[in-house]
Design an enzyme around this catalytic site. Structure first.
Site, short mmCIF file in Angstrom:
data_model
loop_
_atom_site.label_atom_id
_atom_site.label_comp_id
_atom_site.label_asym_id
_atom_site.label_seq_id
_atom_site.Cartn_x
_atom_site.Cartn_y
_atom_site.Cartn_z
N GLY A 98 0.85 -1.19 0.00
CA GLY A 98 0.00 0.00 0.00
C GLY A 98 0.89 1.24 0.00
O GLY A 98 2.04 1.20 -0.45
N ARG A 99 0.32 2.33 0.54
CA ARG A 99 1.06 3.59 0.50
C ARG A 99 2.39 3.50 1.23
O ARG A 99 3.42 3.97 0.74
CB ARG A 99 0.20 4.69 1.13
CG ARG A 99 -0.98 5.06 0.28
CD ARG A 99 -2.01 5.84 1.08
NE ARG A 99 -2.80 4.92 1.88
CZ ARG A 99 -4.12 4.98 2.05
NH1 ARG A 99 -4.80 5.96 1.49
NH2 ARG A 99 -4.77 4.10 2.77
N ILE A 100 2.39 2.88 2.42
CA ILE A 100 3.64 2.83 3.21
C ILE A 100 4.65 1.88 2.56
O ILE A 100 5.84 2.19 2.46
CB ILE A 100 3.33 2.43 4.67
CG1 ILE A 100 2.40 3.47 5.31
CG2 ILE A 100 4.63 2.29 5.48
CD1 ILE A 100 1.80 3.05 6.65
N ARG A 129 -2.14 -8.39 -1.88
CA ARG A 129 -3.40 -9.06 -2.28
C ARG A 129 -3.60 -8.96 -3.78
O ARG A 129 -3.95 -9.90 -4.44
CB ARG A 129 -4.58 -8.38 -1.58
CG ARG A 129 -5.11 -9.17 -0.41
CD ARG A 129 -6.21 -8.42 0.23
NE ARG A 129 -5.91 -6.98 0.26
CZ ARG A 129 -6.59 -6.08 0.93
NH1 ARG A 129 -7.63 -6.44 1.62
NH2 ARG A 129 -6.25 -4.80 0.93
N ALA A 159 3.72 -3.43 11.03
CA ALA A 159 2.29 -3.52 10.70
C ALA A 159 1.47 -3.73 11.98
O ALA A 159 1.11 -2.76 12.65
CB ALA A 159 2.08 -4.64 9.69
N ARG A 160 1.23 -4.97 12.33
CA ARG A 160 0.57 -5.31 13.59
C ARG A 160 1.18 -6.60 14.11
O ARG A 160 1.54 -7.50 13.32
CB ARG A 160 -0.95 -5.50 13.39
CG ARG A 160 -1.75 -4.22 13.20
CD ARG A 160 -1.79 -3.37 14.47
NE ARG A 160 -2.63 -2.18 14.31
CZ ARG A 160 -2.16 -0.98 13.95
NH1 ARG A 160 -0.88 -0.81 13.70
NH2 ARG A 160 -2.98 0.05 13.86
N GLU A 172 0.79 -6.07 22.90
CA GLU A 172 1.40 -4.83 23.38
C GLU A 172 0.46 -4.09 24.34
O GLU A 172 -0.75 -4.15 24.15
CB GLU A 172 1.83 -3.93 22.20
CG GLU A 172 0.73 -3.48 21.29
CD GLU A 172 1.27 -2.73 20.05
OE1 GLU A 172 2.11 -3.27 19.32
OE2 GLU A 172 0.81 -1.61 19.83
N HIS A 198 6.01 0.72 19.29
CA HIS A 198 4.96 1.15 18.34
C HIS A 198 5.03 2.66 18.06
O HIS A 198 4.09 3.41 18.34
CB HIS A 198 3.57 0.76 18.90
CG HIS A 198 2.52 0.65 17.82
ND1 HIS A 198 1.47 -0.23 17.87
CD2 HIS A 198 2.36 1.33 16.66
CE1 HIS A 198 0.71 -0.09 16.80
NE2 HIS A 198 1.23 0.85 16.05
N ILE A 199 6.17 3.08 17.50
CA ILE A 199 6.40 4.51 17.30
C ILE A 199 6.61 4.87 15.82
O ILE A 199 7.12 5.95 15.51
CB ILE A 199 7.62 5.01 18.12
CG1 ILE A 199 8.89 4.21 17.77
CG2 ILE A 199 7.32 4.97 19.60
CD1 ILE A 199 10.18 4.84 18.28
C1 GLV Z 1 -0.43 2.96 13.85
O1 GLV Z 1 -0.04 1.86 14.04
C2 GLV Z 1 -1.47 3.28 12.93
O2 GLV Z 1 -2.15 2.36 12.47
O3 GLV Z 1 -1.63 4.47 12.61
#
Ligand code: GLV
Length: 327
Positions: free
Chosen positions: A158-160, A180, A240-241, A270, A288-289
């Protein structure tokens, strides 16, 4: 009698001067403390308001909205929204929004920083120095893996993901991605990225970065089997997660030499971090920064404020917030 204004809840402290704009339209219930809410406390807060501006800490599903008769909109400060049960919100007629775009470049910067720190063992080297181990410069000390000339795998384009690919071409990396759906050729050309299947991505990447949205379907997508397909010299970076990676299997692979190193900004439970990961030297851990530059965090809050105002039927985009989820 003057009509009372809609009431909105702001769940966490989020730049007072940015939040102040909500006061033009709403009665604002906010907090000056970083707060950890139980699911019941979230339900109780939502029961009293017409709208809410929340962070990924607050999980909202059918239980939390069951008593929220007045609730019309939830603005999530974040691009990921796995903290929201979007089908349940839609079924209840509650609009949900997120904050894409404004954090793309900052998050891609961080993904790249974490990749470099991991591959070149920067935090491990600093710890070693601070602990007083450095007696003499030595040729084979703390050797890492190169980024330049290596193959970068991006899972989730995606964008990131595309932002990371653009950065990688400055490092002369070969970029492979899996997504995907395959991207249009023009985007592949612009990002200098080639589409490959999931297994080929695992097998060919010298460095693999995870940037895909979390869903039940990709829970533990990176499991023991996937890790076994990766090169033992590879690094894995997750911005991501946490739930995408089986952390137990990852700790095994890092501990037994099946994977060289990992950089993790996100964790399944977390803020708790698996003690096995904490004990390993070949993993870089950050809390998560990835979107956490001051300018970007302010922009995220500002966008969430715009979204909430619009979703509640005010301002220039009244009724059609630009970042509505699942619309
Ligand atoms: C951070 O994890 C977000 O989804 O913006």
């Amino acid at each position: 009698m003057a009509e009372s204004r809609p009431r909105v809840w702001v769940s966490q402290p989020l730049f007072d001067d940015v939040i102040a704009r909500l006061g033009e339209y709403f009665e604002v219930v906010s907090t000056s403390q970083v707060s950890e809410y139980t699911p019941q406390q979230v339900s109780a807060a939502l029961a009293e308001v017409d709208g809410a501006l929340i962070t990924l800490n607050e999980r909202i599903g059918s239980e939390q909205i069951a008593g929220a008769q007045r609730l019309r909109a939830i603005a999530n400060v974040g691009v990921g929204y796995n903290n929201l049960d979007v089908p349940a919100l839609s079924a209840a007629g509650i609009i949900a929004t997120n904050t894409p775009d404004v954090l793309t470049e900052t998050t891609a910067d961080f993904g790249f920083a974490l990749l470099m720190a991991t591959a070149r063992r920067i935090t491990e080297a600093e710890r070693w120095l601070r602990e007083g181990h450095w007696r003499q410069w030595s040729f084979q000390n703390l050797l890492g893996a190169d980024l330049h000339g290596s193959t970068l795998g991006i899972l989730g384009m995606g964008r990131i993901g595309q932002g990371i690919a653009r950065r990688a071409s400055g490092f002369d990396m070969k970029v492979l991605y899996h997504n995907r759906s395959r991207l249009p050729e023009a985007v592949e050309r612009q990002t200098r990225a080639s589409y490959v299947g999931f297994d080929a991505l695992l097998a060919q990447a010298d460095h693999l970065v995870l940037v895909l949205p979390y869903s039940k379907e990709n829970h533990h997508l990176i499991d023991a089997r996937a890790l076994l397909q990766m090169k033992p010299t590879a690094t894995l970076v997750n911005i991501a997660r946490g739930g995408i990676v089986d952390e137990g299997a990852l700790a095994d692979a890092l501990g037994n030499g099946r994977l060289a190193a990992a950089g993790l900004d996100v964790f399944e439970g977390e803020p708790a971090v698996d003690p096995r990961l904490l004990a390993l030297r070949n993993v870089v851990l950050t809390p998560h920064i990835a979107s956490g530059s001051l300018a970007t965090r302010r922009a995220m809050v500002s966008l969430a404020v715009d979204n909430l105002i619009a979703a509640m039927g005010f301002g220039p985009d009244a009724g059609s917030p630009p970042n509505q989820i699942g619309a």
